[in-house]
Design an enzyme around this catalytic site. Structure first.
Site, PDB file in Angstrom:
ATOM      1  N   ARG A  42       0.685  -1.093  -0.034  1.00  0.00           N
ATOM      2  CA  ARG A  42      -0.137  -0.096  -0.005  1.00  0.00           C
ATOM      3  C   ARG A  42       1.108   0.683   0.094  1.00  0.00           C
ATOM      4  NH1 ARG A  42      -4.718   0.734   4.694  1.00  0.00           N
ATOM      5  NH2 ARG A  42      -2.863   0.740   6.379  1.00  0.00           N
ATOM      6  N   SER A 111     -12.220  -4.704   0.053  1.00  0.00           N
ATOM      7  CA  SER A 111     -12.388  -4.439   1.381  1.00  0.00           C
ATOM      8  C   SER A 111     -13.912  -4.195   1.397  1.00  0.00           C
ATOM      9  CB  SER A 111     -12.158  -2.857   1.309  1.00  0.00           C
ATOM     10  OG  SER A 111     -10.130  -2.726   1.554  1.00  0.00           O
ATOM     11  N   LYS A 140      -5.510   3.993   8.739  1.00  0.00           N
ATOM     12  CA  LYS A 140      -6.295   4.296   7.184  1.00  0.00           C
ATOM     13  C   LYS A 140      -7.487   5.393   7.811  1.00  0.00           C
ATOM     14  CE  LYS A 140      -7.687   2.238   3.719  1.00  0.00           C
ATOM     15  NZ  LYS A 140      -9.518   3.032   3.313  1.00  0.00           N
TER      16      LYS A 140
END
Length: 214
Positions: A42, A111, A140
């Site tokens: 990520r 997700s 996040k």
């Protein structure tokens, strides 16, 4: 639809800000040595070129150790780097479009952050769901409200594919998370920020394996 075969037990989601100044390759390598068999790269701030180079380098490091690499959000980066798959969120490219681009043999993760999204994912060409956040997380910023173990169980009941639990999962709560029946754990700071990433991954992997999920 036949699906790629891969180990979902422990997934490391990278976050360079959580590495405490350490080298990404070193921390990921230690995590894989400790039992992480899926790594999600990520990178929100890297340039496209840097992202591709990181992905290529990381794949070369972890594949000989038996781990697979998926790229967060960026289908183009995954294809350019020859990664094993892509993980997308609700605002990214639709999984059907991702599948059309990457073909049948690569991994797609999606997700989901609640029952509605888990229900909507039924029938999509994905290989696993990343469900959460289970607990409140700071890694996040747009993660949404914590679902708790009960919310995780409800998403799991709706899922047609294996589910990874994500969101402040750590050794202290991992057994309770696994007891919901999920296929595995996705972790960020529990390994990226651990004093010993290999030991942290090994501890989490032992909890996953003790749960006996197939």
């Amino acid at each position: 639809m036949s699906r790629p075969v891969f180990d979902l037990g422990l997934c490391l989601v990278t976050d360079r800000a959580a590495l405490l100044g350490r080298d990404l390759f070193d921390v990921v390598g230690r995590a894989v040595a400790g039992g992480a068999r899926l790594v999600q790269l990520r990178e929100k701030n890297a340039t496209t070129r840097e992202f591709v180079e990181l992905a290529r380098g990381l794949a070369a490091c972890i594949r000989p150790l038996g781990a697979r690499l998926v790229i967060n959000d960026r289908v183009d980066v995954a294809l350019a780097a020859g990664a094993d798959g892509v993980h997308v969120g609700q605002d990214d490219m639709h999984p059907a479009d991702v599948r059309a681009l990457i073909g049948p043999d690569r991994i797609i993760g999606l997700s989901v952050t609640g029952e509605d999204e888990a229900r909507a994912a039924r029938g999509m060409p994905v290989d696993y769901l990343g469900a959460g956040p289970v607990f409140a997380t700071a890694t996040k910023k747009d993660a949404g409200a914590p679902q708790g173990l009960a919310g995780l169980a409800r998403m799991l009941a709706l899922a047609e594919v294996p589910v990874l639990a994500i969101g402040a999962v750590a050794p202290a709560n991992a057994a309770a998370v696994m007891a919901t029946g999920v296929a595995g754990l996705a972790v960020v700071s529990a390994v990226c920020s651990a004093a010993d990433p290999q030991a942290a991954a090994r501890q989490l992997r032992a909890i996953v394996d003790a749960a006996g999920v197939k």
